[in-house]
Design a protein around this motif. Structure first.
Motif, short mmCIF file in Angstrom:
data_model
loop_
_atom_site.label_atom_id
_atom_site.label_comp_id
_atom_site.label_asym_id
_atom_site.label_seq_id
_atom_site.Cartn_x
_atom_site.Cartn_y
_atom_site.Cartn_z
N SER B 3 -20.91 18.70 -36.28
CA SER B 3 -20.08 19.49 -37.19
C SER B 3 -19.08 20.34 -36.41
O SER B 3 -19.22 20.51 -35.20
N THR B 5 -16.94 24.11 -36.84
CA THR B 5 -16.88 25.35 -37.61
C THR B 5 -15.70 26.20 -37.15
O THR B 5 -15.56 26.51 -35.97
N LEU B 7 -14.68 29.81 -37.98
CA LEU B 7 -15.32 30.94 -38.63
C LEU B 7 -14.35 31.77 -39.46
O LEU B 7 -14.74 32.39 -40.45
N CYS B 23 -13.09 28.21 -32.71
CA CYS B 23 -13.62 26.91 -33.12
C CYS B 23 -14.91 26.66 -32.36
O CYS B 23 -14.95 26.75 -31.13
N TYR B 25 -18.34 23.84 -32.22
CA TYR B 25 -18.80 22.54 -32.68
C TYR B 25 -20.28 22.39 -32.36
O TYR B 25 -20.85 23.11 -31.54
N GLY B 105 -12.41 20.90 -38.86
CA GLY B 105 -12.86 22.18 -39.40
C GLY B 105 -12.13 22.47 -40.69
O GLY B 105 -11.22 21.73 -41.09
N THR B 106 -12.51 23.55 -41.34
CA THR B 106 -11.93 23.88 -42.65
C THR B 106 -10.58 24.59 -42.54
O THR B 106 -9.95 24.86 -43.55
#
Lengths: 116, 114
Positions: B3, B5, B7, B23, B25, B105-106
């Motif tokens: 994944s 991420t 934040l 970032c 991972y 990531g988002t």
């Protein structure tokens, strides 16, 4: 420079319609991808293709299909459009795994699709 | 599970200030790392990438990132931002067992104020 061209920047369709999104790349890339982008969710892979007539499902393939009849062109098809498919759709391409000097994906400008 | 991420969903900053976009991972295998930028109404543009070698990577527009394997991080930095850096930034990871695919990531929205 790599050029990935998506046929439409904005598209408005009605619920139940069959929708085609087209993508063309000019760098002889083996791989092509379709993503959808939604706020707070980032990019999610719908389908990808690593060769002509080859395809693999991504993370969210439901309600979509794809077609790759020629190396440079990758089409995304919404079989029966629904309102929850309103989104930004991004196409990308890259060299195959053997090209380890690159690996980066190159993106088109996106198609903002609205389903009413 | 593998994944990525990011934040911070939003990072506001004044012009000429330094910025760091985080970032992280999660992976049990070797990774390749990327940062992309998306300006309004455009697709994603590659900022920089780490494939191997020096852990400090320099990219376009004055951005750089450092790969930290022990902390599984790849934070993006710029010492002095401009108004024109206002955009969405995406971290992405490719895993050694399947380098054809990227996990994104988002995203982090960087907003630079005058």
């Amino acid at each position: 420079d790599v050029k990935v061209t998506q046929s439409s920047r904005y598209l408005v369709k009605r619920t139940g319609e069959k929708v085609f999104l087209e993508c063309v790349q000019d760098m002889d890339h083996e791989n092509m991808f379709w993503y959808r982008q939604d706020p707070g969710l980032g990019l999610r892979l719908i389908y990808f293709s690593y060769d002509v007539k080859m395809k693999e499902k991504g993370d969210i393939p439901e309600g979509y299909s794809v077609s790759r009849e020629k190396k440079e062109r990758f089409s995304l098809i919404l079989e029966s459009a629904s309102t929850n498919q309103t989104s930004m759709y991004l196409c990308a391409s890259s060299f195959g795994e053997g090209a380890r000097l690159s690996l980066a994906q190159h993106f088109g400008d996106g198609t903002r699709l609205s389903i009413l | 599970a593998q994944s990525v991420t990011q934040l911070d969903s939003q990072v506001p900053v004044f012009e000429e200030a330094p910025v760091e976009l985080r970032c992280n991972y999660s992976s049990s295998v070797s990774v390749y790392l990327f940062w992309y930028v998306q300006y309004p109404n455009q697709g994603l543009q590659l900022l920089l990438k780490y494939l191997s070698g020096s852990t400090l990577v320099k990219g376009i527009n004055g951005f750089e990132a450092e790969f930290n394997k022990s902390q599984t991080s790849f934070h993006l930095r710029k010492p002095s931002v401009h108004i024109s850096d206002t955009a969405e930034y995406f971290c992405a990871v490719s895993f050694s067992y399947n380098t054809d695919k990227l996990i994104f990531g988002t995203g982090t929205r960087l907003q630079v104020f005058p």
